[in-house]
Write a protein that holds these residues in place. Structure first.
Motif, PDB file in Angstrom:
ATOM      1  N   LEU B 211       0.848  -1.192   0.000  1.00 40.64           N
ATOM      2  CA  LEU B 211       0.000   0.000   0.000  1.00 40.64           C
ATOM      3  C   LEU B 211       0.879   1.235   0.000  1.00 40.64           C
ATOM      4  O   LEU B 211       2.059   1.176   0.350  1.00 40.64           O
ATOM      5  CB  LEU B 211      -0.869   0.019   1.254  1.00 40.64           C
ATOM      6  N   GLU B 212       0.297   2.358  -0.353  1.00 39.72           N
ATOM      7  CA  GLU B 212       1.062   3.595  -0.291  1.00 39.72           C
ATOM      8  C   GLU B 212       1.392   3.916   1.163  1.00 39.72           C
ATOM      9  O   GLU B 212       0.645   3.548   2.083  1.00 39.72           O
ATOM     10  CB  GLU B 212       0.250   4.733  -0.931  1.00 39.72           C
ATOM     11  N   SER B 213       2.519   4.594   1.384  1.00 45.07           N
ATOM     12  CA  SER B 213       3.052   4.743   2.735  1.00 45.07           C
ATOM     13  C   SER B 213       2.119   5.522   3.658  1.00 45.07           C
ATOM     14  O   SER B 213       2.215   5.418   4.874  1.00 45.07           O
ATOM     15  CB  SER B 213       4.415   5.430   2.681  1.00 45.07           C
ATOM     16  N   LEU B 214       1.188   6.284   3.049  1.00 47.80           N
ATOM     17  CA  LEU B 214       0.252   7.060   3.867  1.00 47.80           C
ATOM     18  C   LEU B 214      -0.524   6.174   4.826  1.00 47.80           C
ATOM     19  O   LEU B 214      -0.803   6.552   5.956  1.00 47.80           O
ATOM     20  CB  LEU B 214      -0.733   7.770   2.954  1.00 47.80           C
ATOM     21  N   PHE B 215      -0.886   4.974   4.352  1.00 46.30           N
ATOM     22  CA  PHE B 215      -1.663   4.086   5.203  1.00 46.30           C
ATOM     23  C   PHE B 215      -0.850   3.651   6.410  1.00 46.30           C
ATOM     24  O   PHE B 215      -1.390   3.393   7.477  1.00 46.30           O
ATOM     25  CB  PHE B 215      -2.152   2.869   4.407  1.00 46.30           C
ATOM     26  N   PHE B 216       0.476   3.546   6.229  1.00 45.83           N
ATOM     27  CA  PHE B 216       1.340   3.205   7.359  1.00 45.83           C
ATOM     28  C   PHE B 216       1.477   4.404   8.288  1.00 45.83           C
ATOM     29  O   PHE B 216       1.465   4.272   9.501  1.00 45.83           O
ATOM     30  CB  PHE B 216       2.710   2.753   6.854  1.00 45.83           C
ATOM     31  N   GLN B 217       1.584   5.593   7.671  1.00 49.31           N
ATOM     32  CA  GLN B 217       1.716   6.804   8.490  1.00 49.31           C
ATOM     33  C   GLN B 217       0.468   7.036   9.341  1.00 49.31           C
ATOM     34  O   GLN B 217       0.547   7.569  10.437  1.00 49.31           O
ATOM     35  CB  GLN B 217       1.957   8.017   7.594  1.00 49.31           C
ATOM     36  N   ALA B 218      -0.678   6.599   8.804  1.00 54.04           N
ATOM     37  CA  ALA B 218      -1.925   6.788   9.545  1.00 54.04           C
ATOM     38  C   ALA B 218      -1.915   6.001  10.838  1.00 54.04           C
ATOM     39  O   ALA B 218      -2.682   6.291  11.752  1.00 54.04           O
ATOM     40  CB  ALA B 218      -3.106   6.373   8.678  1.00 54.04           C
ATOM     41  N   ALA B 227      -5.364  13.222   1.173  1.00 51.77           N
ATOM     42  CA  ALA B 227      -4.360  12.399   0.511  1.00 51.77           C
ATOM     43  C   ALA B 227      -4.666  10.920   0.691  1.00 51.77           C
ATOM     44  O   ALA B 227      -4.512  10.116  -0.233  1.00 51.77           O
ATOM     45  CB  ALA B 227      -2.984  12.728   1.071  1.00 51.77           C
ATOM     46  N   LEU B 228      -5.126  10.574   1.895  1.00 54.41           N
ATOM     47  CA  LEU B 228      -5.418   9.165   2.187  1.00 54.41           C
ATOM     48  C   LEU B 228      -6.529   8.651   1.273  1.00 54.41           C
ATOM     49  O   LEU B 228      -6.448   7.561   0.708  1.00 54.41           O
ATOM     50  CB  LEU B 228      -5.838   9.039   3.650  1.00 54.41           C
ATOM     51  N   GLU B 229      -7.555   9.468   1.102  1.00 57.27           N
ATOM     52  CA  GLU B 229      -8.691   9.028   0.276  1.00 57.27           C
ATOM     53  C   GLU B 229      -8.318   8.959  -1.203  1.00 57.27           C
ATOM     54  O   GLU B 229      -8.780   8.096  -1.925  1.00 57.27           O
ATOM     55  CB  GLU B 229      -9.887   9.968   0.485  1.00 57.27           C
ATOM     56  N   ARG B 230      -7.463   9.904  -1.632  1.00 57.06           N
ATOM     57  CA  ARG B 230      -7.004   9.839  -3.032  1.00 57.06           C
ATOM     58  C   ARG B 230      -6.241   8.543  -3.248  1.00 57.06           C
ATOM     59  O   ARG B 230      -6.397   7.885  -4.267  1.00 57.06           O
ATOM     60  CB  ARG B 230      -6.095  11.023  -3.349  1.00 57.06           C
ATOM     61  N   THR B 428       3.961   9.228  -6.197  1.00 60.54           N
ATOM     62  CA  THR B 428       4.079   9.581  -4.793  1.00 60.54           C
ATOM     63  C   THR B 428       4.504  11.024  -4.575  1.00 60.54           C
ATOM     64  O   THR B 428       4.160  11.609  -3.575  1.00 60.54           O
ATOM     65  CB  THR B 428       5.082   8.673  -4.090  1.00 60.54           C
ATOM     66  N   GLN B 429       5.271  11.569  -5.545  1.00 59.98           N
ATOM     67  CA  GLN B 429       5.697  12.957  -5.364  1.00 59.98           C
ATOM     68  C   GLN B 429       4.486  13.885  -5.315  1.00 59.98           C
ATOM     69  O   GLN B 429       4.436  14.815  -4.539  1.00 59.98           O
ATOM     70  CB  GLN B 429       6.614  13.379  -6.515  1.00 59.98           C
ATOM     71  N   ASP B 430       3.526  13.571  -6.172  1.00 51.36           N
ATOM     72  CA  ASP B 430       2.327  14.407  -6.198  1.00 51.36           C
ATOM     73  C   ASP B 430       1.610  14.380  -4.853  1.00 51.36           C
ATOM     74  O   ASP B 430       1.122  15.383  -4.389  1.00 51.36           O
ATOM     75  CB  ASP B 430       1.376  13.930  -7.288  1.00 51.36           C
ATOM     76  N   ILE B 431       1.578  13.199  -4.259  1.00 52.02           N
ATOM     77  CA  ILE B 431       0.905  13.092  -2.964  1.00 52.02           C
ATOM     78  C   ILE B 431       1.608  13.977  -1.946  1.00 52.02           C
ATOM     79  O   ILE B 431       0.983  14.697  -1.180  1.00 52.02           O
ATOM     80  CB  ILE B 431       0.922  11.646  -2.433  1.00 52.02           C
ATOM     81  N   GLY B 432       2.943  13.911  -1.977  1.00 50.35           N
ATOM     82  CA  GLY B 432       3.711  14.729  -1.047  1.00 50.35           C
ATOM     83  C   GLY B 432       3.354  16.191  -1.183  1.00 50.35           C
ATOM     84  O   GLY B 432       3.089  16.870  -0.193  1.00 50.35           O
TER      85      GLY B 432
END
Lengths: 246, 437, 204
Positions: B211-218, B227-230, B428-432
């Motif tokens: 998964l994208e790292s955001l889910f881990f950061q959550a 960002a999480l929902e995107r 991922t850069q865009d998410i950042g």
């Protein structure tokens, strides 16, 4: 005499078959491009490049295939396309073979195509090709049935089983008007028989290209060529009436 | 002369690549699907390059060798984020996703011009199953029985039949782990009659997905909901891409994938996609009422599959941040393939709606003891791997129904690494940027 | 008779093909191959018919036999205990009886060919074989022919409806049970349930 009755018709069929198949491939690429598929080369060279690549590739083997049937099936399919094309009236005088029973002959081309497509999948001796073969038989029998109704529908008003007579019978009234369902049904059968576009169920993606999944190199080229070539007589057959009145 | 002319022409063809999707190899597959000049083919026999994307566990190296040897000469291999097999130590290895398309095209051109030789065969050229037929004709000495020609015993199962009462023509095969229709890594022993699946025994679980790292950061602290929902929408759109491609709807598949890679992913694009999907007959022809999960199985499958069967299970309804945005839990009732895709589409739309709203109000998640991953709730324990539920689900379905059911189910376990760590997506850069904004 | 030498050559080649592929039907080791060898044999006979100016019969032979052999191959695969018809299997059984029957039939047919007196009445050159065949077949018995045709068509449609997914009594995968004779009664027309332990266990 031999020149007129044998060599010229054969040449005509071969030229129309090759040019027609190429145009079908170009058209296919163009439609894919118009639908937004990513592409790098031009539509005119893409089929040629693909063909050249297949020619340079080795023809592979599977475990214990039925070699004869496996190698013959694509060639036989191409031959059926040629037979189908041989009875198409291109113009009132230009008909490669004006058989008295050409309507029935086209029906048998459809029936034999079912056999050949089944053999192509069955003889590879692998699962996905086999499922594709079964799938086509189930569909092919229904395509034949539809096609028969359409063919009977054009043979009855012409009171003949000869395509040139069928065309002649449409001088007063086109069959497209007399039997509005005939043309769309026949086009569907044509697409189904060559499993093109939305009717590609025998060589579909959920079977890793079905009956063609186990072939590579020149046999695959012949198979692709035959599929494209088979669309040509299917399309040509219906185009025929348009010059009858014109 | 003629040959060189032919190979020059052949070098212009779009590069036919057979992708072996290894551990975390999915992203390369999606990236290449959008690259002009590269054609991802469905059978190794139709490829000139074998792309091994992501690692392959050692116990599956034999299967990989078999796939490798199915490519017709001349062919080459490219190993992306993956260790080449010991025999192929000199093969090209690549870890940079940006260089992947270029490398594939170069390899194809070199193959055609003869600058690069064909990859060697790894297995001996002999039948995988020794001839064990008995009697003159191989089928057995007595009557019809006995003998195992081609490793296939004569069909002798007298078990109850599922459909037509004919039990004798059954064919047993082992599928996977690299079959392009199945989730990567999944392998199974399958008995078929015609194209009807009689039995399905899962032998190897699918590879974990990253998964994208955001889910881990959550799970560490608050993250921006937008960002999480995107990220969630992107995940589902990629799965939708796979299912649509399988259904032969190439144009819609690409549209879904383009949306997934669109950094300005908006609700409007998804609405257009949904309308086209409805018109294309996807719900009438492909995703029909097959593959229905019962209550217990749906709960085990988790995530979209559970909600599509009516379970009101979503961590987001526990989170204060989402409540603030007025999060409404969506469910379907039927729990079949069509319901799962309807649920997926609705959730993608909902995610984008939430994202737009959250961006506006700069809302963050509040609870970090759990997160709703696209694969299911991650609270105290991960969403479990559930591929063995296929054993009861798939028998009785025809091949196409089984494949569309499989595509609609997300059964793979979650990887402990994030997409970014596994050599992930350029997106991922865009998410950042978005999360900083 | 006046016809080109090519016709003779074609006849000999086709006759050989018909006989050889007919022999291969019994020598091959696969149901599917056997069906299609038989098809090849019939096609060769069909072309011979076209050479004999029986154009309609020849072409109809291709058509009928292609569908028939295809369906026959599928049915054989379904009913034989052979995984999808892919394993090799013997196509001949009861060897002694078959050899005797084969020789007897050959002798009878050869005797007919050699001893029978064939009619010798040349037809006019401008006869239309398709039309005359139609008159011969349908002239007096149009009504019977047409009604038989409609009955067969209805049968075909009925069989397809009964055997399809959406069977007569609901979807096949949901059991497709006929309704009871009385409201809520047992399904009509079902065989008596056997006791546990019967059924398929005798096959071991």
């Amino acid at each position: 005499m031999i020149l007129d009755e044998l060599i010229l018709p054969v040449l005509l069929v071969i030229v129309v078959l090759v040019v027609g198949a190429y145009l079908v491939a170009v058209l296919d690429e163009a439609i894919a491009g118009a639908l937004g598929m990513p592409r790098a080369t031009s539509v005119w060279t893409a089929p040629l490049a693909q063909g050249a690549w297949l020619l340079t590739q080795q023809a592979n083997a599977t475990e214990a295939p039925d070699w004869r049937a496996w190698r013959l099936a694509p060639a036989l399919y191409l031959a059926l396309a040629a037979i189908g094309l041989a009875v198409v009236p291109f113009s009132p005088t230009l008909i490669p073979t004006d058989l008295v029973t050409s309507v029935v002959l086209w029906g048998s081309v459809e029936a034999l195509a079912t056999v050949v497509i089944f053999l192509h999948g069955w003889s590879a001796n692998t699962l996905l090709a086999l499922i594709g073969a079964y799938r086509y038989v189930a569909l092919g029998l229904s395509y034949i049935l539809i096609s028969m109704f359409v063919l009977i529908g054009v043979a009855l008003p012409a009171e003949s089983l000869q395509f040139s007579q069928v065309v002649a019978s449409q001088e007063g009234l086109w069959n497209v008007i007399r039997q509005p369902l005939g043309l769309p049904l026949f086009l569907i059968v044509g697409l189904g028989m060559t499993f093109w576009g939305p009717l590609n169920l025998a060589d579909s993606r959920d079977l890793a290209r079905g009956t063609a999944s186990a072939v590579s190199g020149p046999p695959r080229l012949v198979w692709n060529l035959a599929r494209a070539a088979m669309l040509v007589p299917s399309a040509a057959r219906r185009r025929a009436p348009s010059w009858a009145a014109g | 002369m003629a040959v060189s002319w032919l190979s020059r022409l052949a070098a212009q063809a779009s590069v036919p690549v057979f992708p072996v999707r290894g551990l975390h190899g999915e992203e390369a597959f999606y990236q290449l699907a959008l690259t002009p000049g590269i054609e991802l083919v469905d059978s190794p026999r139709h490829a000139s390059i074998l792309l091994v994307a992501g690692g392959v566990p050692p116990d599956q190296h034999d299967a990989l060798r078999r796939v490798h040897d199915q490519l017709p000469a001349p062919f080459a291999t490219l190993w992306y984020c993956s260790e080449p097999l010991a025999e192929l130590a000199s093969a090209t290895r690549l870890d940079d996703p940006g260089a992947l398309p270029g490398a594939l095209m170069t390899i194809h051109r070199e193959l055609m011009s003869g600058k690069r030789g064909s990859s060697p065969r790894l297995l001996p050229d002999e039948p995988p199953n020794p001839w064990e037929g008995l009697g003159d004709d191989g089928h057995g000495g007595e009557g019809m029985m006995g003998g195992v020609p081609y490793g296939r015993p004569m069909a002798m199962n007298m078990t109850d039949d599922l459909r037509d009462g004919l039990t004798l023509d059954s064919l047993t095969v082992i599928l996977g782990p690299f079959l392009p229709m199945l989730p990567p890594g999944l392998s199974a022993k399958v008995t078929l009659q015609g194209d009807l699946i009689q039995s399905w025994t899962t032998r190897g679980a699918p590879y974990p997905i990253a998964l994208e790292s955001l889910f881990f950061q959550a799970l560490q602290g608050p993250v921006p909901i937008a960002a999480l929902e995107r990220a969630r929408a992107r995940y589902h759109l990629k799965r939708l891409h796979f299912a649509l491609r399988l259904a032969g709807l190439d144009r819609l598949a690409l549209e879904a994938l383009r949306l997934a890679f669109d950094s300005h992913l908006s609700l409007k694009g998804v609405a257009i996609l949904r309308r086209r999907l409805m018109r294309s007959g996807f719900f009438r022809l492909t995703a029909t009422g097959q593959g229905r999960l019962d209550e217990e199985t749906a709960r085990r499958a988790g995530g979209v599959a559970a909600r599509a069967a009516g379970h009101e299970e979503d961590w987001r309804s526990e989170d204060e941040g989402y409540r603030q945005l007025g999060f409404l839990l969506l469910t379907q009732r039927q729990g079949d393939t069509a319901a799962r895709w309807r649920q997926t589409l609705s959730e993608v739309e909902q995610s984008l709606q939430l994202a737009a709203q959250a961006e506006h109000e700069a809302v963050h998640t509040q609870r970090s003891d759990g997160v709703e991953t696209p694969r299911g709730t991650w609270h105290r324990q991960w969403p479990e791997e559930a591929s063995d539920l296929l054993d009861d689900l798939l028998p009785g379905l025809e091949w196409d129904e089984a494949m569309s059911t499989l595509a609609s189910l997300d059964l793979a376990p979650l990887s402990p690494w994030s997409l970014e760590e596994t050599g992930g997506a350029p997106i991922t850069q865009d998410i950042g940027e978005e999360s900083r904004a | 008779m006046d016809y080109p030498i090519g016709v003779d050559i074609a006849f000999l080649l086709l006759a050989t093909l018909a006989v050889v592929s007919g022999w291969r039907v019994f020598a091959t080791d696969s149901m599917v191959r056997a069906s299609f060898f038989l098809l090849v044999s019939f096609i060769a006979v069909g072309v011979i018919m076209i050479l004999l100016a029986a154009e309609y019969l020849g072409v109809a032979m291709f058509f009928m036999m292609a569908v028939e052999m295809m369906v026959m191959a599928i049915f054989m695969v379904m009913f034989m205990m052979n995984p999808a018809g892919l394993n090799p299997m013997m196509m001949v059984h009861q060897h002694k009886f078959s050899i005797a029957a084969g020789i007897a039939i050959f002798v009878v047919l050869a005797a007919v060919a050699l001893l029978a007196e064939f009619p010798d009445s040349p037809l006019p050159a401008d006869i239309d074989p398709v039309r005359s065949l139609g008159n011969e077949l349908l002239g007096d018995s149009m009504l019977i022919f047409e009604s038989a045709g409609i009955v067969l068509l209805t049968t075909m449609i009925g069989v397809v409806v009964l055997s399809s997914h959406r069977g007569r009594y609901g979807a096949a995968e949901e059991g497709s049970m006929p309704p009871g004779l009385v409201p809520g009664g047992d399904p009509a027309g079902m065989p008596e349930e056997e006791d546990e332990g019967g059924g398929h266990h005798h096959c071991h």
